[in-house]
Scaffold this active site. Structure first.
Site: not given
Ligand code: ATP
Ligand code: MG
Length: 561
Positions: A40, A265, A275
């Site tokens: 995102e 994760r 984020k």
């Molecule tokens: P955050 O919680 O840090 O804002 P998010 O999951 O909302 O992260 P996205 O941009 O939606 O951020 O993430 C893109 C991809 O990265 C998703 O498939 C998500 O599952 C993966 N991802 C995010 N954080 C992690 C993590 N700590 N370990 C593994 N994969 C992750």
């Molecule tokens: Mg997300």
């Protein structure tokens, strides 16, 4: 890239499932494995994303398949163009390539809308006019099913209202489109989830074209299906959403049925990874930006001196499983140290300098030494290092009154090696009026050129790094410690800002570097003897005003344990 980096990803449970899927009789027999990474664009990528990138792109590579890059920009409130470019740069830097398969989820808005109408016409979705408050009241609990008085409204009525929602006739929150699944489901995601809501807000790509936006759980499976994704790999928090993912796929006329597989994760101690929290650090001025070298963002790690290989190796070593775990920050550092040990040229720098005068070396004379750039890699060559009567050494390599077992310089103490140059013995020091040592005095053994005594006697003191004062260049050097003292600042309910380490950055001025570093430019990395690995700061360093960041110290806190 070293051979290790090119090797295929080790087999994990995801690959076991894929093997079944592509085997004869499997659901994707004969199909090419196709994954995607769907960030995102509402922030910079962090080391957690690097793991997801590794899993998504690495799995595609392993199967000689494809991996798409898709900006998951269905939510109009938060996205920002600035982040899109940064995301692309970071993924490329990590060493992955989506070729021409770069997509925006928002490109599918019309198609998603059509699928929503399809569901309504099939009696599988309805427009619900519960207010947010009523919605909450009627959601039920484990024993009590949810309710909606609009559930059985005629198809034509829902279709009409949905079209008018799109046309902008209703304010935010007035109504939603809900999938008609199971109000009594034990999985609340299946209790007639909202799949469209009204949001009168411009979108960074589609502008004012839409005032209704699809919910993630409806949009994501469609995005995957439209792109021909076979395996939609995501993190564990989506496990409970998988029945809905499958429901959407099974109930629309999409061209392809992707399979969602979840993995744990990545969490790292002494850091935060969401984020939202990273943004708070930036916006609150707690760090200098998203790329502050203390940040766990990819751009921060890059500026800190992390290499793509070190991050990939870190991801590989942590493995992929369903068991949530928190990895030690020290392990990330360990992976960097291993990579830099093999690749970084050696050099000498004195961070907290004190003058050292070699009293029996003639004033005005100088000589040069050829010193190898890497002890184990002759192919990395040598460099010229100058030597004269006036040198700098680290202030703490001298003690006027040595503590027990002190192996460095003290008046009349042990002989020490000046690395690569000569053997010296300290003869005394000069103090200012306040009694502070301002200069260390020593005599050198002219028969020890290169650092080994001609008579083969044993040198009991330490080998010290040094810099010729006549040719030294000055630099600012930044030393870093964990951004958070607390091992678990990310834990639920904790005030992460209160866990910040007030000493996470120490900036030293007036450090003295050997002359060969005068032209160093980012992204060069060096091992400064005895001090650690340092890189040229990509933002602040200029010729004549060098700035170095310590990437990692030499002592391996991970191996020790
Ligand atoms: P955050 O919680 O840090 O804002 P998010 O999951 O909302 O992260 P996205 O941009 O939606 O951020 O993430 C893109 C991809 O990265 C998703 O498939 C998500 O599952 C993966 N991802 C995010 N954080 C992690 C993590 N700590 N370990 C593994 N994969 C992750
Ligand atoms: Mg997300």
């Amino acid at each position: 890239m070293s051979e290790k980096d090119n090797s295929r990803m080790a087999q994990n449970f995801i690959h076991d499932l894929i093997d079944e899927d592509i085997a004869p009789g499997g659901r994707y027999e004969g199909k090419r494995v196709h994954t995607r990474f769907p960030p995102e664009p509402n922030g910079y990528l962090h080391i957690g994303h690097a793991k997801a990138i590794y899993v998504d792109f690495g799995t595609a590579q392993k199967y000689n398949g494809l991996c798409n890059l898709r900006m998951d920009d269905t939510n109009p409130t938060k996205e920002d163009v600035e982040f899109v470019d940064a995301i692309e740069e970071d993924i490329r830097w990590l060493g992955y390539d989506w070729e021409d398969r770069f997509y925006y989820a928002s490109d599918y808005f019309e198609q998603m809308y059509q699928y929503a109408e399809e569901l309504i016409r099939a009696g599988k979705a309805y427009v619900c006019q519960l207010s947010p408050e009523e919605f909450r009241q009627m959601r039920g609990d484990v024993n009590v099913p949810a309710r909606s008085p609009y559930r059985d409204r005629p198809v034509e009525e829902s279709l009409d209202l949905f079209r008018r929602m799109r046309a902008g006739e209703f304010p935010n929150g007035a109504m939603t489109l809900r999938a008609k699944i199971d109000l009594a489901s034990g999985n609340f995601n299946m209790r007639d989830p909202v799949i469209y809501r009204i949001n009168h807000m411009a979108h960074h790509r589609t502008g004012e074209a839409w005032c209704i936006y699809p919910m993630y759980d409806f949009a994501h499976p469609i995005e995957d299906a439209l792109e021909g994704i076979t395996h939609s790999l995501c993190t564990l928090e989506f496990e409970d959403h998988r029945p809905l993912y499958d429901w959407v796929i099974d109930n629309i006329s999409c061209p392809n049925k992707p399979r969602q597989i979840e993995f744990a994760r990545l969490g790292i101690d002494h850091t935060v990874m969401s984020k939202r929290k990273l943004r708070a650090l930036v916006e609150g001025g707690y760090v200098s930006g998203w790329d502050d070298p203390r940040m766990p963002t990819i751009c921060g790690l890059r500026r800190r001196g992390y290499t793509p290989a070190s991050i990939r190796n870190f991801s590989e070593a942590n493995g992929v499983s369903k068991a949530a775990s928190t990895v030690e920050y020290a392990f990330l550092e360990h992976c960097l140290r291993e990579d830099l040990d093999a690749t970084a040229a050696r050099a000498m720098a004195v961070l907290r300098p004190i003058p050292l005068t070699i009293t029996n070396y003639p004033e005005g004379q100088s000589e040069t030494f050829q010193i190898e750039n890497h002890p184990k890699k002759p192919e990395m060559g040598t460099r010229e290092v100058s030597f004269s009567r006036h040198l700098f050494i680290e202030a703490d390599d001298f003690m006027e009154e040595p503590i027990k077992k002190y192996k460095r310089l003290s008046p009349g103490g042990l002989e020490c090696r000046l690395k690569g140059a000569y053997i010296i013995r300290c003869t005394g020091c000069v103090k200012d009026e306040a009694g502070n040592v301002v200069e260390v005095l020593a005599e050198y053994d002219p028969n020890s050129r290169g650092g080994d005594p001609a008579d083969g006697r044993k040198i009991k003191g330490a080998a010290l790094h040094w810099v010729d004062a006549v040719t030294a260049v000055e630099a600012r050097v930044r030393l870093y410690d964990n951004l958070f003292d607390d091992a678990a600042p990310d834990a639920a309910g904790k005030d992460f800002l209160a866990c910040l380490n007030p000493n996470s950055l120490e900036e030293l001025e007036g450090c003295k570097l050997e002359a060969s570093l005068a032209s160093a430019k980012a992204p060069a990395s060096f091992q400064f003897l005895r001090l650690g690995y340092f890189c040229v700061d990509s933002k602040d360093s200029k010729p004549g005003a060098l700035v170095f960041n310590r990437s990692v110290s030499l002592k391996d806190g991970f191996k020790k344990r």
